[in-house]
Design a protein around this motif. Structure first.
Motif, mmCIF file in Angstrom:
data_model
loop_
_atom_site.group_PDB
_atom_site.id
_atom_site.type_symbol
_atom_site.label_atom_id
_atom_site.label_comp_id
_atom_site.label_asym_id
_atom_site.label_seq_id
_atom_site.Cartn_x
_atom_site.Cartn_y
_atom_site.Cartn_z
ATOM 1 N N ILE A 147 30.308 -27.029 -39.971
ATOM 2 C CA ILE A 147 29.796 -26.204 -38.752
ATOM 3 C C ILE A 147 30.296 -25.081 -38.674
ATOM 4 C CG2 ILE A 147 29.434 -26.637 -36.300
ATOM 5 C CD1 ILE A 147 30.457 -29.519 -36.437
ATOM 6 N N ASP A 148 29.644 -24.235 -39.375
ATOM 7 C CA ASP A 148 29.755 -22.697 -39.165
ATOM 8 C C ASP A 148 29.712 -22.198 -37.761
ATOM 9 O OD1 ASP A 148 31.235 -20.447 -40.449
ATOM 10 O OD2 ASP A 148 29.391 -20.142 -41.604
ATOM 11 N N GLY A 149 30.523 -21.124 -37.469
ATOM 12 C CA GLY A 149 30.362 -20.300 -36.283
ATOM 13 C C GLY A 149 29.162 -19.302 -36.359
ATOM 14 N N PHE A 150 28.217 -19.322 -35.429
ATOM 15 C CA PHE A 150 26.988 -18.315 -35.501
ATOM 16 C C PHE A 150 27.343 -17.088 -35.456
ATOM 17 C CE2 PHE A 150 23.070 -16.508 -34.805
ATOM 18 C CZ PHE A 150 22.029 -17.616 -35.146
ATOM 19 N N GLU A 151 28.409 -16.746 -34.578
ATOM 20 C CA GLU A 151 28.617 -15.265 -34.438
ATOM 21 C C GLU A 151 30.365 -15.036 -35.219
ATOM 22 O OE1 GLU A 151 27.490 -13.836 -30.198
ATOM 23 O OE2 GLU A 151 28.619 -15.670 -30.043
ATOM 24 N N SER B 97 21.868 -22.519 -30.696
ATOM 25 C CA SER B 97 21.461 -22.603 -32.472
ATOM 26 C C SER B 97 20.187 -23.367 -32.618
ATOM 27 C CB SER B 97 22.706 -22.769 -33.322
ATOM 28 O OG SER B 97 21.851 -22.741 -34.784
ATOM 29 N N LEU B 98 19.197 -23.071 -33.412
ATOM 30 C CA LEU B 98 18.062 -23.791 -33.821
ATOM 31 C C LEU B 98 18.131 -24.010 -35.484
ATOM 32 C CD1 LEU B 98 15.171 -21.866 -32.109
ATOM 33 C CD2 LEU B 98 16.339 -23.979 -31.132
ATOM 34 N N ASP B 99 19.176 -23.333 -35.994
ATOM 35 C CA ASP B 99 19.252 -23.742 -37.472
ATOM 36 C C ASP B 99 20.816 -23.909 -37.622
ATOM 37 O OD1 ASP B 99 19.582 -23.770 -40.138
ATOM 38 O OD2 ASP B 99 17.944 -21.974 -40.205
ATOM 39 N N LEU B 100 21.497 -25.028 -37.937
ATOM 40 C CA LEU B 100 22.699 -24.913 -38.288
ATOM 41 C C LEU B 100 23.292 -24.405 -39.686
ATOM 42 C CD1 LEU B 100 23.710 -28.365 -36.731
ATOM 43 C CD2 LEU B 100 24.202 -26.310 -35.892
ATOM 44 N N PRO C 139 18.294 -14.290 -38.358
ATOM 45 C CA PRO C 139 16.959 -14.684 -38.005
ATOM 46 C C PRO C 139 16.518 -14.889 -36.655
ATOM 47 C CG PRO C 139 17.778 -15.378 -39.950
ATOM 48 C CD PRO C 139 18.876 -14.988 -39.256
ATOM 49 N N VAL C 140 15.361 -14.091 -36.052
ATOM 50 C CA VAL C 140 15.191 -14.344 -34.772
ATOM 51 C C VAL C 140 14.521 -15.709 -34.464
ATOM 52 C CG1 VAL C 140 14.341 -11.996 -34.465
ATOM 53 C CG2 VAL C 140 12.796 -13.538 -35.096
ATOM 54 N N ASN C 141 14.347 -16.592 -35.455
ATOM 55 C CA ASN C 141 13.854 -18.237 -35.206
ATOM 56 C C ASN C 141 14.950 -18.786 -35.341
ATOM 57 O OD1 ASN C 141 14.066 -17.882 -37.949
ATOM 58 N ND2 ASN C 141 12.090 -18.890 -38.607
ATOM 59 N N SER C 142 16.269 -18.414 -35.606
ATOM 60 C CA SER C 142 17.485 -19.202 -35.702
ATOM 61 C C SER C 142 18.290 -19.612 -34.423
ATOM 62 C CB SER C 142 18.234 -18.782 -36.780
ATOM 63 O OG SER C 142 18.924 -17.513 -36.389
ATOM 64 N N PHE D 26 18.493 -30.013 -32.214
ATOM 65 C CA PHE D 26 17.432 -28.892 -32.494
ATOM 66 C C PHE D 26 17.007 -28.597 -33.916
ATOM 67 C CE2 PHE D 26 17.803 -28.002 -27.923
ATOM 68 C CZ PHE D 26 16.702 -27.665 -27.658
ATOM 69 N N HIS D 27 18.115 -28.565 -34.567
ATOM 70 C CA HIS D 27 18.168 -28.427 -36.089
ATOM 71 C C HIS D 27 17.295 -29.226 -36.812
ATOM 72 C CE1 HIS D 27 19.340 -27.182 -40.180
ATOM 73 N NE2 HIS D 27 19.691 -28.602 -40.447
#
Length: 284
Positions: free
Chosen positions: A149-153, A180-183, A167-170, A202-203
Motif C-alpha cells: 500500500i504505497d503512499g499517494f503523496e 485514491s481511485l487507483d491503488l 493522473p487526474v483520473n486516479s 474504489f480501486h
C-alpha cells in the motif's frame, strides 16, 4: 540517522529502514530483506480482475459482536487490522485481502497475522512490511502473498509529490480530503484504517460497499478482539471532526459519481445516517 542525513523530501522512508528494500518492476515490487530476495508482490491490476460486485470492508468496532457472518462469502471481504480475528474464530472464510497501514499493529499483534492461512493476501504500507520482517523474519514475510500500500503523496523510493503530478483520473479531492481511485498510485490516510478498505472498493470499482464494525463511538472502549487490559491507544476522537468526516463526505460524493452504493452496517455508529445510510443486512 536516516532522518538526519536524508533530504526532507525522502524522510517518509525512515520507518521502512534499514532492512527492507522494495524494487519496482512494472506493476509489482520485488521484496528484499537484509539484502536477500524474498518474493514479488501481487499486482493491483490483477486484483482488480478478481473484483466482486459487492465488498464488505470490516473493521474492529465493538458492534462486530452483534453482527452475523454466517451467510457472508469470505471472498467479498477486506479485513483491516484486528478484524483478522474473525478468520481465526471461523466466522468468515479466507478474505479477499487483509489491509494494515499501522506498523504499531504489526509490532503488537503480529501473532494474529501469522495465525492466518499461508498465502493470505496481506496489503501493507512499507513501514508495516518492515515491522513484519523485524518481528517475524524471513519466514513471516514469506507466509503471505504481499502487496504494497504505497503512499499517494509519499511514494516508496521517491520524493514526496503533489497530487497534481498524478493522473487526474486516479484520485478525487476536496478542500479538506483526498481519495485514491487507483491503488497503483497509492492511498491516502485520514485517521481511520477503514479508509484503506474504502479506497480498495474504489480501486476495484465495486457496485456496493458495506462498512462493518465502523463505529467511531466509545473511543475509550476496547475493540471487539481486545479487553480493557490490552486495548491499544486510538487517536480517533481527535481525528474525527478534522479528518475523518471530510474524507467520508468526499467518499459519498465520489460514490455518487461512480454509481456506487455505500452502507454502514454498524447500528451504533456515530457517522450520521444522512451521510452514510444504515444497512441491517448483518444484524443478528
Amino acid at each position: 540517522m536516516f532522518k538526519l542525513f536524508t533530504p526532507k523530501s525522502f524522510k517518509h522512508m525512515a520507518l521502512s529502514q534499514p532492512y527492507l528494500k522494495l524494487e519496482p518492476v512494472n506493476d509489482i515490487w520485488k521484496v528484499y530483506w537484509k539484502g536477500g530476495f524474498i518474493s514479488e508482490t501481487d499486482s493491483w491490476n490483477n486484483l482488480r480482475l478478481q473484483a466482486p460486485d459487492n465488498l464488505y470492508s470490516i473493521a474492529t468496532g465493538p458492534s462486530i459482536s452483534d453482527q452475523q457472518f454466517n451467510n457472508l462469502d469470505g471472498g467479498q471481504c477486506v479485513l483491516v487490522n484486528g478484524a483478522v480475528q474473525l478468520v481465526l474464530d471461523n466466522k468468515i472464510s479466507t478474505p479477499l485481502a487483509v489491509m494494515v497501514e499501522d506498523a504499531r499493529f504489526i509490532y503488537e499483534r503480529f501473532e494474529m497475522l501469522l495465525a492466518l492461512p499461508k498465502g493470505t493476501r496481506l496489503c501493507l504500507v512499507a513501514s508495516a512490511m518492515h515491522a513484519l520482517g523485524v518481528v517475524a523474519g524471513v519466514e513471516g514475510l514469506k507466509h503471505f502473498n504481499l502487496m504494497l500500500i504505497d503512499g499517494f503523496e509519499t511514494p516508496y523510493g521517491s520524493p514526496k509529490r503533489s497530487v497534481a503530478s498524478a493522473p487526474v483520473n486516479s484520485y478525487r479531492k476536496s478542500s479538506n480530503a483526498k481519495l485514491s481511485l487507483d491503488l497503483n498510485e497509492g492511498h491516502f490516510g485520514c485517521g481511520t484504517v477503514m479508509y484503506c478498505g474504502i479506497q480498495m472498493a474504489f480501486h476495484l470499482r465495486v457496485k456496493e460497499l458495506y462498512l462493518v464494525g465502523f463505529d467511531l463511538t466509545n473511543f475509550d472502549q476496547p475493540r471487539f478482539y481486545e479487553t480493557k487490559d490490552n486495548a491499544a491507544w486510538t487517536g480517533l476522537q481527535n481525528a474525527y471532526e478534522a479528518r475523518i468526516l471530510p474524507a467520508l463526505e468526499l467518499t459519498m460524493q465520489t460514490a455518487e459519481e461512480f454509481n456506487m452504493q455505500v452502507y454502514n452496517c454498524s447500528h451504533t455508529s456515530i457517522i450520521p445516517r444522512s451521510l452514510i445510510p444504515y444497512s441491517d443486512c448483518l444484524t443478528k
